[in-house]
Design an enzyme around this catalytic site. Structure first.
Site, mmCIF file in Angstrom:
data_model
loop_
_atom_site.group_PDB
_atom_site.id
_atom_site.type_symbol
_atom_site.label_atom_id
_atom_site.label_comp_id
_atom_site.label_asym_id
_atom_site.label_seq_id
_atom_site.Cartn_x
_atom_site.Cartn_y
_atom_site.Cartn_z
ATOM 1 N N ASN A 6 0.887 -1.170 0.000
ATOM 2 C CA ASN A 6 0.000 0.000 0.000
ATOM 3 C C ASN A 6 0.921 1.216 0.000
ATOM 4 O OD1 ASN A 6 -1.941 1.914 0.378
ATOM 5 N ND2 ASN A 6 -2.772 1.054 2.273
ATOM 6 N N LYS A 13 3.801 0.869 2.681
ATOM 7 C CA LYS A 13 3.442 -0.060 3.748
ATOM 8 C C LYS A 13 3.396 -1.446 3.118
ATOM 9 C CE LYS A 13 -0.297 -0.333 7.019
ATOM 10 N NZ LYS A 13 -1.689 0.011 7.161
ATOM 11 N N ARG A 89 -2.505 -2.214 -3.411
ATOM 12 C CA ARG A 89 -3.764 -1.537 -3.165
ATOM 13 C C ARG A 89 -3.738 -0.247 -3.975
ATOM 14 N NH1 ARG A 89 -6.248 1.066 2.339
ATOM 15 N NH2 ARG A 89 -8.129 1.786 1.319
ATOM 16 N N HIS A 178 -13.115 2.067 -0.284
ATOM 17 C CA HIS A 178 -13.068 1.000 0.734
ATOM 18 C C HIS A 178 -13.597 -0.324 0.186
ATOM 19 C CE1 HIS A 178 -13.261 4.436 3.887
ATOM 20 N NE2 HIS A 178 -12.021 3.981 3.810
ATOM 21 N N HIS A 206 -17.879 0.810 7.533
ATOM 22 C CA HIS A 206 -16.407 0.806 7.632
ATOM 23 C C HIS A 206 -16.011 2.138 8.244
ATOM 24 C CE1 HIS A 206 -12.222 -0.060 6.072
ATOM 25 N NE2 HIS A 206 -12.157 1.229 6.330
ATOM 26 N N ASN A 209 -10.323 6.073 10.079
ATOM 27 C CA ASN A 209 -10.060 7.499 9.984
ATOM 28 C C ASN A 209 -10.821 8.076 8.783
ATOM 29 O OD1 ASN A 209 -8.952 9.884 10.771
ATOM 30 N ND2 ASN A 209 -7.154 9.614 9.477
ATOM 31 N N ARG A 239 -12.350 14.647 7.425
ATOM 32 C CA ARG A 239 -13.146 15.016 6.232
ATOM 33 C C ARG A 239 -14.574 15.351 6.632
ATOM 34 N NH1 ARG A 239 -11.484 9.796 3.383
ATOM 35 N NH2 ARG A 239 -9.286 10.150 2.910
ATOM 36 N N ASP A 281 -8.984 11.792 16.251
ATOM 37 C CA ASP A 281 -8.940 10.419 16.763
ATOM 38 C C ASP A 281 -10.159 10.158 17.655
ATOM 39 O OD1 ASP A 281 -8.287 8.130 18.441
ATOM 40 O OD2 ASP A 281 -6.250 8.344 17.675
ATOM 41 N N ARG A 283 -10.771 7.984 19.821
ATOM 42 C CA ARG A 283 -10.479 7.707 21.239
ATOM 43 C C ARG A 283 -10.468 8.997 22.051
ATOM 44 N NH1 ARG A 283 -5.838 3.647 19.471
ATOM 45 N NH2 ARG A 283 -5.746 5.304 17.968
ATOM 46 N N GLY A 331 -11.033 0.635 12.284
ATOM 47 C CA GLY A 331 -10.576 1.122 13.598
ATOM 48 C C GLY A 331 -11.682 1.462 14.583
ATOM 49 N N ILE A 332 -12.592 2.345 14.214
ATOM 50 C CA ILE A 332 -13.656 2.773 15.119
ATOM 51 C C ILE A 332 -14.764 1.709 15.180
ATOM 52 C CG2 ILE A 332 -15.423 4.547 15.505
ATOM 53 C CD1 ILE A 332 -13.493 6.527 14.044
ATOM 54 N N GLY A 333 -15.162 1.208 14.039
ATOM 55 C CA GLY A 333 -16.242 0.209 13.997
ATOM 56 C C GLY A 333 -15.893 -1.044 14.777
ATOM 57 N N GLU A 385 -7.826 -6.020 4.826
ATOM 58 C CA GLU A 385 -7.679 -5.686 3.409
ATOM 59 C C GLU A 385 -6.444 -6.338 2.800
ATOM 60 O OE1 GLU A 385 -8.311 -1.800 5.047
ATOM 61 O OE2 GLU A 385 -9.321 -1.170 3.222
HETATM 62 P P1 AMP Z 1 -8.267 3.036 10.863
HETATM 63 O O1 AMP Z 1 -8.226 4.158 9.844
HETATM 64 O O2 AMP Z 1 -9.132 1.893 10.435
HETATM 65 O O3 AMP Z 1 -6.913 2.610 11.323
HETATM 66 O O4 AMP Z 1 -8.994 3.651 12.162
HETATM 67 C C1 AMP Z 1 -8.484 4.732 12.861
HETATM 68 C C2 AMP Z 1 -9.520 5.206 13.868
HETATM 69 O O5 AMP Z 1 -9.839 4.116 14.748
HETATM 70 C C3 AMP Z 1 -9.070 6.355 14.777
HETATM 71 O O6 AMP Z 1 -10.082 7.336 14.819
HETATM 72 C C4 AMP Z 1 -8.919 5.708 16.122
HETATM 73 O O7 AMP Z 1 -9.254 6.588 17.165
HETATM 74 C C5 AMP Z 1 -9.960 4.620 16.054
HETATM 75 N N1 AMP Z 1 -9.690 3.593 17.067
HETATM 76 C C6 AMP Z 1 -8.702 2.677 17.090
HETATM 77 N N2 AMP Z 1 -8.754 1.947 18.228
HETATM 78 C C7 AMP Z 1 -9.807 2.411 18.942
HETATM 79 C C8 AMP Z 1 -10.394 2.102 20.213
HETATM 80 N N3 AMP Z 1 -9.899 1.119 20.968
HETATM 81 N N4 AMP Z 1 -11.476 2.804 20.603
HETATM 82 C C9 AMP Z 1 -11.972 3.788 19.845
HETATM 83 N N5 AMP Z 1 -11.478 4.141 18.654
HETATM 84 C C10 AMP Z 1 -10.407 3.472 18.200
#
Ligand code: AMP
Length: 397
Positions: A6, A13, A89, A178, A206, A209, A239, A281, A283, A331-333, A385
């Site tokens: 990627n 990556k 990718r 995605h 999905h 970020n 975004r 983020d 979190r 990540g969030i889901g 992915e």
């Molecule tokens: P990704 O782009 O799929 O890597 O997702 C990144 C997003 O996932 C960021 O907004 C992170 O804050 C969120 N994320 C990752 N781990 C957690 C967690 N344990 N709780 C809440 N959000 C998370």
């Protein structure tokens, strides 16, 4: 072995898979080369061991050579021939590429032709493809596209209500992104639910970020939230998602900025970051909202989850209510129980029932998080992915 790549304009990556068992390729090494053209920083991870290098590389080709050199030093490969295929990718395949393809000169040209549609993403991929082709001339190169899964959308879902000539002459339409993740999740949900993919209807969220949703009808993409570019649809980390397009003209006058500056703000300074003024983020934003009762973070979280809930209803309606599962991923889901809870709490009309205990519970691969009373199953699934790209690449060998 298959290498999955990627690449961006200044980073590569990668993940290397051993494919002795073709049905379950095994990831053995992963890594990241960053700051290509600046100074260079390479990390290679083998199981729990992390190796860091500061070789200087001025371009993608030097980076590829450096990665292969360290693979040999670390006894990951004996020689270049061990890597038989490389899966890339690629963000944009336009409307011509509907499935993974071998990266022949003609298909590479298609990636180049689509730079106009994905100026931030396709150039890095193309530079990396050329570099790997030089570094590993015997390997089969395969491209997997984020857009191709959505090429099954009907015209009524991919057209915008703008002059049709914009589509006919300039390819202005909804492409969606995605797709590699949605494809993986559809496959996985078909196994989990023990239901043939051709009969499978899903609403997939999905939420990373970047975030988008897909309405999967009979195993294929029927609608999605992103559009011509990944800026549309849901509220994301930075975004804006869907907004009134006239905001651009209005703010151009207010700030005396051009369309490029404003589009940059909509891509990089909006979403969770823009509204909460705290972070992109989830979190950080959910912590500020729930633990510190920060008002802006609370509004951001409410906006974020409200929009997902509304798209769940829209997509369920497009599926005439016949939804096999609602899936949360990325990540969030996958990780934010609070996001999933706030979303499901906001979906009225569908009689969804979230099981609060399994929603919180740790899991490896997937976990059903609805109760038996829920009219539709709700599942959290970890997307992969890279594995999807690896498996698609294997098909060409
Ligand atoms: P990704 O782009 O799929 O890597 O997702 C990144 C997003 O996932 C960021 O907004 C992170 O804050 C969120 N994320 C990752 N781990 C957690 C967690 N344990 N709780 C809440 N959000 C998370």
């Amino acid at each position: 072995m298959i290498l999955v790549v990627n690449a961006g304009s200044s980073s590569i990556k990668f993940k290397l898979y051993e494919t002795n068992d073709k049905n379950s390729p095994l990831p053995i090494v992963e890594g990241l080369a960053e700051r290509i053209g600046v100074d260079g920083a390479l990390t290679i991870k083998i199981e729990d061991q992390k190796y860091e290098y500061n070789d200087r590389y001025d371009n993608h080709l030097m980076t590829v050579e450096s990665i292969l050199k360290h693979f040999k030093e670390l006894n990951v490969i004996k020689n270049e021939l061990d890597i038989e295929g490389i899966g890339f990718r690629i963000v944009h395949g336009g409307d011509k590429i509907v499935k993974p393809v071998e990266l022949t000169d003609q298909n590479k040209q298609a990636v180049e032709d689509n730079i106009k549609l994905a100026p931030l993403h396709n150039p890095g991929a193309l530079t990396a493809i050329n570099a790997f082709q030089k570094g590993l001339p015997k390997a089969k190169l395969v491209g997997c596209f984020d857009t191709s899964f959505h090429q099954t959308m009907p015209a009524k879902n991919y057209l915008y209500s703008v002059p049709l000539k914009w589509y006919e002459n300039h390819k202005v339409r909804k492409y969606g992104f995605h797709g590699i993740s949605f494809d993986y999740i559809t496959e996985k949900a078909s196994q989990i639910l023990n239901k043939n993919k051709n009969d499978l209807n899903l609403v997939i969220c999905h939420l990373g970020n970047g975030a988008s949703m897909c309405c999967v009808k009979n195993g294929e993409s029927y609608d999605t939230t992103m559009g011509l570019t990944p800026l549309a649809g849901l509220m994301m980390g930075t975004r804006c998602g869907d907004i009134d397009p006239s905001i651009i003209e209005y703010m151009a006058k207010e700030l005396n900025q051009d369309v490029y500056q404003l589009t940059n703000s909509l891509n990089k300074e909006s979403g969770l970051l823009g509204v909460s003024k705290i972070s992109s983020d989830m979190r950080e934003v959910s912590k500020a909202a729930i633990e510190n009762h920060d008002e802006k973070a609370l509004v951001a979280l409410e906006m974020y989850t409200q929009r997902i809930a509304e798209y769940i209803l829209k997509f369920a309606n497009q599926l005439e209510g016949k939804v096999d599962a609602i899936v949360f991923t990325a990540g969030i889901g996958e990780n934010s129980f609070i996001t999933r809870k706030l979303v499901i709490d906001k979906v009225h009309l569908l009689n969804l029932k979230l099981d609060n205990e399994t929603n919180l519970r740790e899991y490896d691969d997937y976990l059903e998080i609805s109760t038996n009373e829920s009219a539709i199953k709700i599942i959290k699934i970890r997307t992969d992915e890279e594995l999807m790209i690896c498996k698609e690449t294997l098909k060409f060998l």
